[in-house]
Write a protein that holds these residues in place. Structure first.
Motif, PDB file in Angstrom:
ATOM      1  N   ASP A  50       0.829  -1.214   0.000  1.00 46.79           N
ATOM      2  CA  ASP A  50       0.000   0.000   0.000  1.00 46.79           C
ATOM      3  C   ASP A  50       0.858   1.257   0.000  1.00 46.79           C
ATOM      4  N   ASP A  51       1.963   1.228   0.756  1.00 50.00           N
ATOM      5  CA  ASP A  51       2.869   2.378   0.771  1.00 50.00           C
ATOM      6  C   ASP A  51       3.500   2.593  -0.603  1.00 50.00           C
ATOM      7  N   LEU A  52       3.850   1.491  -1.253  1.00 52.10           N
ATOM      8  CA  LEU A  52       4.447   1.597  -2.588  1.00 52.10           C
ATOM      9  C   LEU A  52       3.431   2.146  -3.584  1.00 52.10           C
ATOM     10  N   LEU A  53       2.175   1.778  -3.425  1.00 50.23           N
ATOM     11  CA  LEU A  53       1.141   2.322  -4.298  1.00 50.23           C
ATOM     12  C   LEU A  53       0.989   3.830  -4.115  1.00 50.23           C
ATOM     13  N   GLU A  54       1.141   4.306  -2.887  1.00 48.72           N
ATOM     14  CA  GLU A  54       1.095   5.755  -2.645  1.00 48.72           C
ATOM     15  C   GLU A  54       2.274   6.442  -3.319  1.00 48.72           C
ATOM     16  N   GLU A  55       3.449   5.815  -3.251  1.00 47.68           N
ATOM     17  CA  GLU A  55       4.614   6.387  -3.941  1.00 47.68           C
ATOM     18  C   GLU A  55       4.387   6.380  -5.450  1.00 47.68           C
ATOM     19  N   LEU A  56       3.791   5.321  -5.953  1.00 53.62           N
ATOM     20  CA  LEU A  56       3.470   5.258  -7.373  1.00 53.62           C
ATOM     21  C   LEU A  56       2.524   6.392  -7.751  1.00 53.62           C
ATOM     22  N   ASP A  57       1.525   6.646  -6.916  1.00 58.48           N
ATOM     23  CA  ASP A  57       0.619   7.785  -7.137  1.00 58.48           C
ATOM     24  C   ASP A  57       1.409   9.086  -7.300  1.00 58.48           C
ATOM     25  N   ARG A  58       2.308   9.341  -6.358  1.00 59.06           N
ATOM     26  CA  ARG A  58       3.095  10.588  -6.386  1.00 59.06           C
ATOM     27  C   ARG A  58       3.989  10.655  -7.625  1.00 59.06           C
ATOM     28  N   GLU A  59       4.605   9.537  -7.978  1.00 59.73           N
ATOM     29  CA  GLU A  59       5.507   9.536  -9.133  1.00 59.73           C
ATOM     30  C   GLU A  59       4.744   9.727 -10.436  1.00 59.73           C
ATOM     31  N   LEU A  60       3.567   9.155 -10.533  1.00 59.82           N
ATOM     32  CA  LEU A  60       2.738   9.378 -11.721  1.00 59.82           C
ATOM     33  C   LEU A  60       2.366  10.846 -11.842  1.00 59.82           C
ATOM     34  N   ASP A  61       1.937  11.440 -10.733  1.00 60.03           N
ATOM     35  CA  ASP A  61       1.574  12.858 -10.740  1.00 60.03           C
ATOM     36  C   ASP A  61       2.757  13.723 -11.144  1.00 60.03           C
ATOM     37  N   LEU A  62       3.931  13.425 -10.580  1.00 63.98           N
ATOM     38  CA  LEU A  62       5.131  14.207 -10.893  1.00 63.98           C
ATOM     39  C   LEU A  62       5.516  14.042 -12.361  1.00 63.98           C
ATOM     40  N   LEU A  63       5.484  12.822 -12.855  1.00 63.85           N
ATOM     41  CA  LEU A  63       5.882  12.578 -14.246  1.00 63.85           C
ATOM     42  C   LEU A  63       5.016  13.368 -15.220  1.00 63.85           C
ATOM     43  N   VAL A  64       3.710  13.307 -15.052  1.00 65.80           N
ATOM     44  CA  VAL A  64       2.835  13.993 -16.012  1.00 65.80           C
ATOM     45  C   VAL A  64       2.832  15.512 -15.816  1.00 65.80           C
ATOM     46  N   ALA A  65       3.231  15.984 -14.649  1.00 68.04           N
ATOM     47  CA  ALA A  65       3.265  17.424 -14.391  1.00 68.04           C
ATOM     48  C   ALA A  65       4.600  18.059 -14.794  1.00 68.04           C
ATOM     49  N   THR A  66       5.574  17.240 -15.144  1.00 70.51           N
ATOM     50  CA  THR A  66       6.913  17.724 -15.456  1.00 70.51           C
ATOM     51  C   THR A  66       7.181  17.558 -16.950  1.00 70.51           C
ATOM     52  N   PRO A  67       7.744  18.567 -17.591  1.00 74.88           N
ATOM     53  CA  PRO A  67       8.058  18.422 -19.018  1.00 74.88           C
ATOM     54  C   PRO A  67       9.001  17.238 -19.257  1.00 74.88           C
TER      55      PRO A  67
END
Length: 181
Positions: A50-67
């Motif tokens: 579950d913790d890794l899924l939360e990190e995945l959430d954050r990384e997905l958000d960062l990836l799509v928000a960053t050029p």
């Protein structure tokens, strides 16, 4: 692999990228983004899936928000959570669901690597499995747009898989070990 520092995990991951993924040309698209420092390497300290899924959430958000010029792809590395490949493989289904929950299907794709990776129907020591073997469990987040652009510029991209198997079979187990992997 418990007890490794982040620097050790990152060093081993970079060595694998440079020696195998780029050095053996297992992914002909990797070198360009790697040398431009567009590959984000993140070491996870999640104690549970579950913790890794939360990190995945954050990384997905960062990836799509960053050029893409800043972060084209992300490797979310976990050195100890999924020692068993089948457990990791089961987790990947949930990780794919996270991409769907973010409405990123068709925008971000997930690739995976694991020290015990094994294609269905193969023996554990088949060299073809090494195309997806890494020192640690890795969730690789790729921008679909970047993948499509890379594939369009690469003649016969569909042959990469077969070329990788031929390369790895020629290399053999001793050659793999000689890479320090």
């Amino acid at each position: 692999m418990a007890g490794l520092s982040d620097d050790e995990v990152l060093s081993q991951t970079r060595h694998w990228l440079e020696a195998a993924v780029i050095g053996l040309n297992l992914c002909p698209f990797a070198k360009a983004v790697y040398v431009k420092n567009q590959v984000r390497l993140v070491v996870s300290h999640a104690r549970h899936a579950d913790d890794l899924l939360e990190e995945l959430d954050r990384e997905l958000d960062l990836l799509v928000a960053t050029p893409a010029e800043q972060i084209d792809t992300t490797l979310l590395i976990h050195p100890s959570l999924f020692q068993d490949f089948l457990d990791f493989n089961d987790f990947l289904e949930i990780a794919e669901d996270v991409i769907d929950e973010h409405d990123l299907s068709g925008v971000v794709q997930l690739a995976s690597f694991h020290p015990g990776f094994q294609f269905d129907g193969t023996e554990p020591d088949d060299m073809g499995n090494f195309s997806n073997r890494a020192p640690f469990s890795i969730l690789h987040l790729l921008r679909e747009e970047s993948v499509e652009r890379a594939v369009a510029s690469f003649p016969q991209a569909e042959a990469i898989f077969e070329q990788n198997i031929a390369t790895l079979e020629k290399l053999g187990p001793e050659g793999w070990k000689a890479l320090g992997l």
